[in-house]
Design an enzyme around this catalytic site. Structure first.
Site, PDB file in Angstrom:
ATOM      1  N   ARG A 171       0.844  -1.222   0.000  1.00  0.00           N
ATOM      2  CA  ARG A 171       0.000   0.000   0.000  1.00  0.00           C
ATOM      3  C   ARG A 171       0.873   1.264   0.000  1.00  0.00           C
ATOM      4  O   ARG A 171       0.573   2.238   0.708  1.00  0.00           O
ATOM      5  CB  ARG A 171      -0.932   0.035   1.218  1.00  0.00           C
ATOM      6  CG  ARG A 171      -1.863  -1.126   1.342  1.00  0.00           C
ATOM      7  CD  ARG A 171      -2.911  -1.209   0.223  1.00  0.00           C
ATOM      8  NE  ARG A 171      -3.559  -2.484   0.284  1.00  0.00           N
ATOM      9  CZ  ARG A 171      -3.113  -3.563  -0.366  1.00  0.00           C
ATOM     10  NH1 ARG A 171      -2.060  -3.509  -1.157  1.00  0.00           N
ATOM     11  NH2 ARG A 171      -3.741  -4.711  -0.252  1.00  0.00           N
ATOM     12  N   SER A 222     -10.592  -0.951   4.051  1.00  0.00           N
ATOM     13  CA  SER A 222      -9.781  -1.146   5.264  1.00  0.00           C
ATOM     14  C   SER A 222      -9.279   0.207   5.753  1.00  0.00           C
ATOM     15  O   SER A 222      -8.612   0.923   5.015  1.00  0.00           O
ATOM     16  CB  SER A 222      -8.593  -2.056   4.958  1.00  0.00           C
ATOM     17  OG  SER A 222      -9.073  -3.335   4.655  1.00  0.00           O
ATOM     18  N   GLU A 313      -4.717   3.425   6.684  1.00  0.00           N
ATOM     19  CA  GLU A 313      -4.572   3.219   5.241  1.00  0.00           C
ATOM     20  C   GLU A 313      -5.362   4.315   4.510  1.00  0.00           C
ATOM     21  O   GLU A 313      -5.003   4.735   3.417  1.00  0.00           O
ATOM     22  CB  GLU A 313      -5.111   1.840   4.858  1.00  0.00           C
ATOM     23  CG  GLU A 313      -4.980   1.532   3.379  1.00  0.00           C
ATOM     24  CD  GLU A 313      -5.334   0.080   3.039  1.00  0.00           C
ATOM     25  OE1 GLU A 313      -5.056  -0.825   3.851  1.00  0.00           O
ATOM     26  OE2 GLU A 313      -5.898  -0.121   1.950  1.00  0.00           O
TER      27      GLU A 313
HETATM   28  C1  FAD Z   1     -15.657  -1.226  -0.042  1.00  0.00           C
HETATM   29  C2  FAD Z   1     -14.201  -0.935  -0.271  1.00  0.00           C
HETATM   30  C3  FAD Z   1     -13.312  -1.982  -0.451  1.00  0.00           C
HETATM   31  C4  FAD Z   1     -11.943  -1.717  -0.671  1.00  0.00           C
HETATM   32  N1  FAD Z   1     -11.098  -2.763  -0.850  1.00  0.00           N
HETATM   33  C5  FAD Z   1      -9.783  -2.525  -1.095  1.00  0.00           C
HETATM   34  C6  FAD Z   1      -8.875  -3.610  -1.339  1.00  0.00           C
HETATM   35  O1  FAD Z   1      -9.245  -4.780  -1.366  1.00  0.00           O
HETATM   36  N2  FAD Z   1      -7.573  -3.301  -1.558  1.00  0.00           N
HETATM   37  C7  FAD Z   1      -7.113  -2.013  -1.568  1.00  0.00           C
HETATM   38  O2  FAD Z   1      -5.917  -1.792  -1.804  1.00  0.00           O
HETATM   39  N3  FAD Z   1      -7.951  -0.968  -1.344  1.00  0.00           N
HETATM   40  C8  FAD Z   1      -9.263  -1.196  -1.115  1.00  0.00           C
HETATM   41  N4  FAD Z   1     -10.114  -0.149  -0.871  1.00  0.00           N
HETATM   42  C9  FAD Z   1      -9.590   1.219  -0.807  1.00  0.00           C
HETATM   43  C10 FAD Z   1      -9.670   1.973  -2.147  1.00  0.00           C
HETATM   44  O3  FAD Z   1     -10.587   1.358  -3.013  1.00  0.00           O
HETATM   45  C11 FAD Z   1      -8.307   2.034  -2.826  1.00  0.00           C
HETATM   46  O4  FAD Z   1      -7.387   2.656  -1.979  1.00  0.00           O
HETATM   47  C12 FAD Z   1      -8.393   2.776  -4.163  1.00  0.00           C
HETATM   48  O5  FAD Z   1      -7.272   2.439  -4.934  1.00  0.00           O
HETATM   49  C13 FAD Z   1      -8.469   4.293  -4.019  1.00  0.00           C
HETATM   50  O6  FAD Z   1      -8.654   4.849  -5.319  1.00  0.00           O
HETATM   51  P1  FAD Z   1      -9.524   6.159  -5.513  1.00  0.00           P
HETATM   52  O7  FAD Z   1      -9.481   6.528  -6.944  1.00  0.00           O
HETATM   53  O8  FAD Z   1     -10.887   5.999  -4.951  1.00  0.00           O
HETATM   54  O9  FAD Z   1      -8.691   7.206  -4.660  1.00  0.00           O
HETATM   55  P2  FAD Z   1      -9.256   8.428  -3.752  1.00  0.00           P
HETATM   56  O10 FAD Z   1      -9.969   7.862  -2.575  1.00  0.00           O
HETATM   57  O11 FAD Z   1     -10.007   9.358  -4.626  1.00  0.00           O
HETATM   58  O12 FAD Z   1      -7.919   9.101  -3.297  1.00  0.00           O
HETATM   59  C14 FAD Z   1      -7.101   8.491  -2.313  1.00  0.00           C
HETATM   60  C15 FAD Z   1      -5.807   9.301  -2.196  1.00  0.00           C
HETATM   61  O13 FAD Z   1      -5.072   9.194  -3.403  1.00  0.00           O
HETATM   62  C16 FAD Z   1      -4.853  10.483  -3.981  1.00  0.00           C
HETATM   63  N5  FAD Z   1      -5.012  10.284  -5.428  1.00  0.00           N
HETATM   64  C17 FAD Z   1      -6.090   9.789  -6.089  1.00  0.00           C
HETATM   65  N6  FAD Z   1      -5.842   9.710  -7.399  1.00  0.00           N
HETATM   66  C18 FAD Z   1      -4.576  10.178  -7.570  1.00  0.00           C
HETATM   67  C19 FAD Z   1      -3.748  10.355  -8.702  1.00  0.00           C
HETATM   68  N7  FAD Z   1      -4.159  10.033  -9.931  1.00  0.00           N
HETATM   69  N8  FAD Z   1      -2.512  10.860  -8.523  1.00  0.00           N
HETATM   70  C20 FAD Z   1      -2.061  11.183  -7.278  1.00  0.00           C
HETATM   71  N9  FAD Z   1      -2.809  11.047  -6.163  1.00  0.00           N
HETATM   72  C21 FAD Z   1      -4.050  10.546  -6.309  1.00  0.00           C
HETATM   73  C22 FAD Z   1      -5.910  11.392  -3.383  1.00  0.00           C
HETATM   74  O14 FAD Z   1      -5.479  12.719  -3.376  1.00  0.00           O
HETATM   75  C23 FAD Z   1      -6.034  10.803  -1.987  1.00  0.00           C
HETATM   76  O15 FAD Z   1      -4.999  11.293  -1.174  1.00  0.00           O
HETATM   77  C24 FAD Z   1     -11.471  -0.384  -0.683  1.00  0.00           C
HETATM   78  C25 FAD Z   1     -12.389   0.673  -0.508  1.00  0.00           C
HETATM   79  C26 FAD Z   1     -13.730   0.409  -0.309  1.00  0.00           C
HETATM   80  C27 FAD Z   1     -14.703   1.546  -0.135  1.00  0.00           C
END
Ligand code: FAD
Length: 321
Positions: A171, A222, A313
């Site tokens: 992560r 998580s 996380e």
């Molecule tokens: C129900 C559920 C299940 C999940 N299961 C998992 C799992 O199994 N494994 C796992 O790893 N994660 C899991 N997650 C967490 C999440 O899905 C991941 O961390 C996902 O990759 C976040 O992507 P996002 O586009 O939604 O980022 P956001 O939530 O929009 O952003 C998260 C962070 O990243 C930054 N960011 C976003 N995009 C960029 C970019 N292009 N460049 C630079 N910074 C950026 C943002 O500024 C912020 O700080 C889960 C979440 C939920 C709600």
């Protein structure tokens, strides 16, 4: 007050005072002073220039599935990455940051390309996944990355980095540590295979997630990372309880939270999920303050009862967890 229209003559859609809660899976967070959806690389660069001109900080929103936004919101320019082109040449897939990760997994099944099966069902964008090296079941997106393209916000120029320059870890990535770099796209190296077999693996991943109810609403997934534990007694308790070995001495934070007796613990509208103890959920009326208080309580109790320090996380925006 900065005037949005005075600072740009482009067709950027700049909205003012927009609540951020609907853009997060936790459904928590106050308004952004400005919100801009960037549909192209050029729009992203213009949005960053706009932030410079109005002397306000910026932040990046992907799918909002890993974000805890403060109740006061964000007093700057929130930029949603909406660029979502994807192209394929043989086993190489070039995809822009705003593309939905699970949609990408399904696309690669249709193309008969293997390598992303374990990521099926993880919400959010490809850019967010690369930034946090999202993963599940032993695989992470970084494993498939050949290069990552970023915009360096200091110069507004695009730079392409090789995978070995991205310092992917559990992560973790270079982009998580260096917020100057915005991930705008990635080139994935996948392996051609039988679409039916690849599809079956994706279905298995989704079934495993379904069985563990990992799609739980109004959470950020998580909340804490799985910590490395050096207490041999705790590790053997975990292995006995789960009937298996722990990976790299990492024990699931959910197991530790449960062990500390915190399942269902509540603060205001925030609660430790009954189904998955590492999911802190918004039961409907949670504020960011409730979430922070609950997270701190969980961390303290786990430390006091089990001697393990949990690190979040989830990505905080304007809050300190
Ligand atoms: C129900 C559920 C299940 C999940 N299961 C998992 C799992 O199994 N494994 C796992 O790893 N994660 C899991 N997650 C967490 C999440 O899905 C991941 O961390 C996902 O990759 C976040 O992507 P996002 O586009 O939604 O980022 P956001 O939530 O929009 O952003 C998260 C962070 O990243 C930054 N960011 C976003 N995009 C960029 C970019 N292009 N460049 C630079 N910074 C950026 C943002 O500024 C912020 O700080 C889960 C979440 C939920 C709600």
């Amino acid at each position: 007050m900065p005037n949005a229209n005075r600072h740009t003559d482009s067709r950027l859609n700049i909205e003012e005072n927009v609540p951020l809660a609907p853009f997060t899976t936790l459904r928590i967070g106050g308004p952004a002073r400005f919100l801009i959806g960037a549909r192209t690389l050029r729009e992203l660069q213009e949005a960053l220039r706009f932030a410079q001109q109005v002397h306000l900080p910026f932040c990046i929103l992907g799918g909002g599935s890993n974000l805890l936004v403060s109740d006061e919101g964000f007093p700057g320019v929130a930029i949603r990455l909406l660029m979502n082109r994807v192209t394929r040449s043989g086993g190489m897939v070039q995809v822009q940051s705003g593309f939905d990760l699970t949609a990408l997994v399904h696309r690669t099944v249709a193309w008969g390309l293997s390598g992303l099966e374990s990521l099926a069902g993880i919400p959010g964008t490809v850019g967010g996944a690369v930034r946090g090296n999202a993963g599940a079941y032993g695989g992470s997106i970084g494993d498939a990355v050949a290069t990552v393209s970023v915009v360096d916000t200091a110069t507004l120029k695009t730079v392409t980095l090789r995978r070995d320059e991205c310092t992917f870890g559990y992560r973790a990535s270079r982009f998580k540590g260096d917020t100057r770099l915005i991930v705008v796209g990635t080139l994935l190296a996948l392996t051609p295979g039988d679409p039916e077999e690849i599809g079956a693996k994706v279905a298995q991943t989704l079934a495993k997630r379904e069985a563990k109810q990992l799609s739980c609403d109004q959470s950020a997934g998580s909340f804490f990372m799985n910590p490395i534990v050096d207490d041999a007694e705790l590790i053997s308790q975990f292995e006995e309880d789960q009937g298996g070995r722990c990976r790299e001495c990492r024990i699931p934070a959910g197991w530790l939270i449960d062990r500390a007796g915190l399942r269902d613990l509540r603060v205001g509208g925030a609660a430790v999920s009954h189904r998955h103890a590492n999911y802190l959920v918004n039961t409907g009326s949670a504020t960011a303050a409730d979430m922070v208080q609950l997270a701190r309580l969980v961390r303290k109790e786990v430390q006091v009862k089990l001697g393990v320090v949990l690190k979040e996380e989830v990505s905080p925006l304007g809050v300190v967890i």
